[in-house]
Structures are given as structure tokens and as C-alpha cells.
Design an enzyme around this catalytic site. Sequence first.
Site, short mmCIF file in Angstrom:
data_model
loop_
_atom_site.label_atom_id
_atom_site.label_comp_id
_atom_site.label_asym_id
_atom_site.label_seq_id
_atom_site.Cartn_x
_atom_site.Cartn_y
_atom_site.Cartn_z
N VAL A 12 43.70 8.67 24.79
CA VAL A 12 42.75 7.86 24.01
C VAL A 12 41.73 8.74 23.29
O VAL A 12 40.80 8.23 22.67
CB VAL A 12 42.02 6.82 24.89
N LEU A 14 38.57 11.27 22.89
CA LEU A 14 37.26 11.30 23.56
C LEU A 14 36.59 9.95 23.34
O LEU A 14 35.61 9.80 22.62
CB LEU A 14 36.41 12.46 23.01
N HIS A 15 37.22 8.92 23.92
CA HIS A 15 36.76 7.54 23.81
C HIS A 15 36.83 6.91 25.19
O HIS A 15 37.42 7.46 26.11
CB HIS A 15 37.65 6.75 22.84
N ALA A 16 36.26 5.74 25.32
CA ALA A 16 36.34 4.95 26.55
C ALA A 16 35.93 5.76 27.78
O ALA A 16 34.89 6.39 27.79
CB ALA A 16 37.71 4.34 26.70
N PRO A 18 37.09 8.64 29.24
CA PRO A 18 36.83 10.08 29.12
C PRO A 18 35.47 10.37 28.47
O PRO A 18 34.76 11.29 28.88
CB PRO A 18 37.97 10.59 28.25
#
Length: 85
Positions: A12, A14-16, A18
Amino acid sequence: MPERKVIVESQVGLHARPAATFVQTAAKAPIDVTVAKPGGSPVSAKSILSILALDVRHGEAIVIHAEGEGADRLLDELVAIVSAP
């Protein structure tokens, strides 16, 4: 100023989750930490909105900078988060 260049391995980017883990780790440190895409403007690694605005995707590189006591250790921790699939 110590820095690390790393490829984002999370599917994903560097989103959500992480991104949240990355920001929480950076925020615990009493030193300045920034992150940028190569050639881009650095943003605070302690701001979830700034990290999400970078729109870093799987397979892209980022450069993480830290300045202060314990910078190398913190950079190692942040690289481990970003390098995890």
C-alpha cells in the site's frame, strides 16, 4: 545530517497502517526527522498528513533525514518499517 535512502516495500506504499507506524515511531524521538522523495521537498516525518500527502507508493524511493542524538538508531527503525512488505 544522517540520512537513509530506502525503497518502500509495503504493497500500500507509505499509506494507512505503515504510515501510522512510521509517524508514531518518528514522533517518539526528541529529534528532527524529515522524509522526501528524491529531489523533492522534505516534510516532517512526525505529521501523518504530510506523510500521506507525499503519496509514496510501493517500489518508490524515499530519503529519510534525522538530526540529533540517536539519529542513526531512529533511522534504522524507520527504514525497517518502510522496508517491511
